[in-house]
Design a protein around this motif. Structure first.
Motif, short mmCIF file in Angstrom:
data_model
loop_
_atom_site.label_atom_id
_atom_site.label_comp_id
_atom_site.label_asym_id
_atom_site.label_seq_id
_atom_site.Cartn_x
_atom_site.Cartn_y
_atom_site.Cartn_z
N UNK A 56 0.64 -1.21 -0.37
CA UNK A 56 0.06 -0.10 -0.05
C UNK A 56 0.77 0.81 0.30
N UNK A 57 1.89 1.30 0.40
CA UNK A 57 2.70 2.54 0.72
C UNK A 57 3.18 3.03 -0.54
N UNK A 58 3.73 1.45 -1.62
CA UNK A 58 4.98 1.78 -2.79
C UNK A 58 3.58 2.38 -3.33
N UNK A 59 2.17 1.81 -3.58
CA UNK A 59 1.57 2.25 -4.75
C UNK A 59 1.33 3.83 -4.03
N UNK A 60 1.20 3.92 -3.29
CA UNK A 60 0.49 5.53 -2.67
C UNK A 60 1.88 6.95 -3.37
N UNK A 61 3.06 6.44 -2.38
CA UNK A 61 4.07 6.85 -3.18
C UNK A 61 3.95 7.14 -4.72
N UNK A 62 3.91 5.70 -5.75
CA UNK A 62 3.77 5.87 -6.71
C UNK A 62 2.75 7.28 -7.77
N UNK A 63 1.53 7.36 -6.66
CA UNK A 63 0.56 7.70 -7.00
C UNK A 63 0.68 8.90 -7.24
N UNK A 64 1.99 9.42 -6.04
CA UNK A 64 2.21 11.31 -5.57
C UNK A 64 3.11 11.37 -6.60
N UNK A 65 3.90 10.63 -7.03
CA UNK A 65 4.96 11.65 -7.89
C UNK A 65 6.41 10.65 -7.14
N UNK A 66 6.03 10.25 -6.44
CA UNK A 66 7.52 9.85 -5.32
C UNK A 66 8.05 9.00 -5.56
N UNK A 67 9.20 9.53 -6.87
CA UNK A 67 9.92 8.24 -7.55
C UNK A 67 11.52 8.35 -7.11
N UNK A 68 11.28 8.94 -6.03
CA UNK A 68 13.54 9.20 -5.87
C UNK A 68 13.20 9.57 -3.82
#
Length: 410
Positions: A56-68
């Motif tokens: 779930x955390x990885x999905x939220x980071x991806x949806x928020x555009x956090x790639x680094x």
């Protein structure tokens, strides 16, 4: 490039420290399932999801555009496996997933520490009520039953009689996501919290507190921990003995480099038993506020350095203050709230650092019976020159809480 830190998981009350993590040259991403006002104010990016669910955390980071990310850690939340997964995914410094699992899952941790020759309670594991019956017969009574994969004393239950094993084991199994429990020998003595950093095989202790268990079995079969006290009543020789045990445990579990939180029991006959050791910052405001009030040591800058893969500044771990500090809790144990005010009204006195509710309270709130360590009605952090004085200040603040129950028992 601006450094980007991820705080994944905020332990109880630890949002008080988020503002200190902000920096002009740093971006702060916060993942929490309790988006308090402090979290919203401190975070550049705030994501609301379960910080113990790596997917779930990885999905939220991806949806928020956090790639680094440049560093990742929790703020007192007990989710080392998720922190390891995130560190690996983003190429940040961190411990291997296997190491995080070894210190998080109680049965794996106990097996490794036993293999390393540390003094442990007798223990056995079980995945069914029938296996629990056999485990209790092997370990003996009284015993303690714990879900292997839960934290915060959730599901930790004392068993005194054979007739209670079935019910207690079934309750603990229901609370275990993987369906596995640990049955341990019940030991008595004094309990202590040691906070440290482990780097290059060396343990750098920055806090040592006595855990308050004066009402430990008042709500049997559940245990109640009343808080922490600094400085310890133990002699320096005994503290060093405990520190050596923690060092051995950290090396056995390969917690290096890591920030370390522990729960240690010193039995009445002098045994030093490592009850818990894990790779996270001590939570419930203990490492960041209670210990700091007594010693002056702020672990947060070194926590950030560790997350970024930089050397610790050991000078910042040396005490600059020789005072006393305590945290004391009231258990939430039934009743219906009739009236509630602002706990800050009880904080306006010398020596009170903070007074707070442990649960959200409004008129009409039904408080259930106490069922474990997370069921805290209120708490106070107090400080003074001596422990007895700090304890007295805390007791007076708790007696002055602006709260009234309808229940006549209150």
């Amino acid at each position: 490039m601006t450094e980007r830190l991820l705080v994944c998981g905020i332990g109880s009350g630890m949002d008080h420290s988020l503002a200190e993590l902000r920096s002009g040259g740093r971006e702060l991403v916060v993942v929490t399932d309790t988006p308090t006002g402090r979290a919203q104010a401190a975070a550049d990016v705030l994501l609301v999801c379960d910080p113990t669910d790596g997917t779930a955390v990885l999905a939220e980071l991806s949806a928020a555009g956090v790639d680094r990310l440049d560093g990742v850690f929790s703020l007192g939340a007990d989710n080392p496996p998720v922190i390891s997964v995130l560190a690996d995914r983003f190429g940040c410094p961190g411990l291997p997933l296997e190491t995080a699992l070894n210190c998080t899952l109680k049965d794996r941790r106990l097996a490794i520490l036993r293999e390393a020759g540390l003094d442990l309670p007798r223990f056995a594991t079980a995945e069914s009520v029938e296996e629990a019956l056999r485990a209790v017969a092997e370990v003996g009574l009284p015993a303690v039953i714990k879900p292997s994969d839960q934290t915060g004393s959730l599901g930790v239950i004392k068993v005194d009689s054979p007739g209670a094993v079935r019910e207690r084991a079934a309750e603990a199994l229901r609370l275990s996501p993987v369906g596995r429990i640990v049955v341990e020998e019940f030991l008595e003595g004094t309990e202590h919290t040691l906070a440290a950093f482990m780097v290059d095989g060396e343990l750098h202790r920055f806090g040592f507190a006595d855990r308050e268990y004066g009402r430990k079995e008042e709500f049997a079969p559940y245990f109640f921990e009343g808080g922490d006290t600094l400085p310890s009543r133990l002699t320096e020789e005994r503290i060093e003995e405990i520190t050596d045990t923690v060092r051995r445990g950290a090396r056995a579990l390969r917690l290096d480099p890591a920030v370390i939180n522990t729960d240690i029991l010193r039995t009445r006959d002098g045994r030093v038993v490592l009850l818990e050791i894990t790779c996270r910052l001590t939570g419930a405001r203990i490492a960041t506020e209670v210990m700091r009030l007594a010693t002056g040591v702020n672990p947060l800058p070194n926590l950030v350095r560790l997350a970024l893969g930089r050397p610790l500044d050991l000078s910042e771990l040396r005490p600059t203050r020789d005072g006393a500090a305590v945290q004391r809790f009231l258990p939430a144990d039934g009743g219906v709230v009739e009236w509630v005010g602002n706990p800050r009204d009880a904080a306006r006195r010398v020596g009170v650092h903070d007074v707070f509710w442990g649960i959200e309270l409004t008129p009409g709130t039904v408080v259930p019976p106490y069922r474990g360590g997370s069921d805290v009605l209120a708490g106070v952090i107090a400080y003074a020159d001596e422990p007895a004085e700090a304890e007295a200040i805390a007791e007076r603040a708790l007696r002055a809480l602006p709260l009234r129950f309808k229940s006549s028992a209150r």
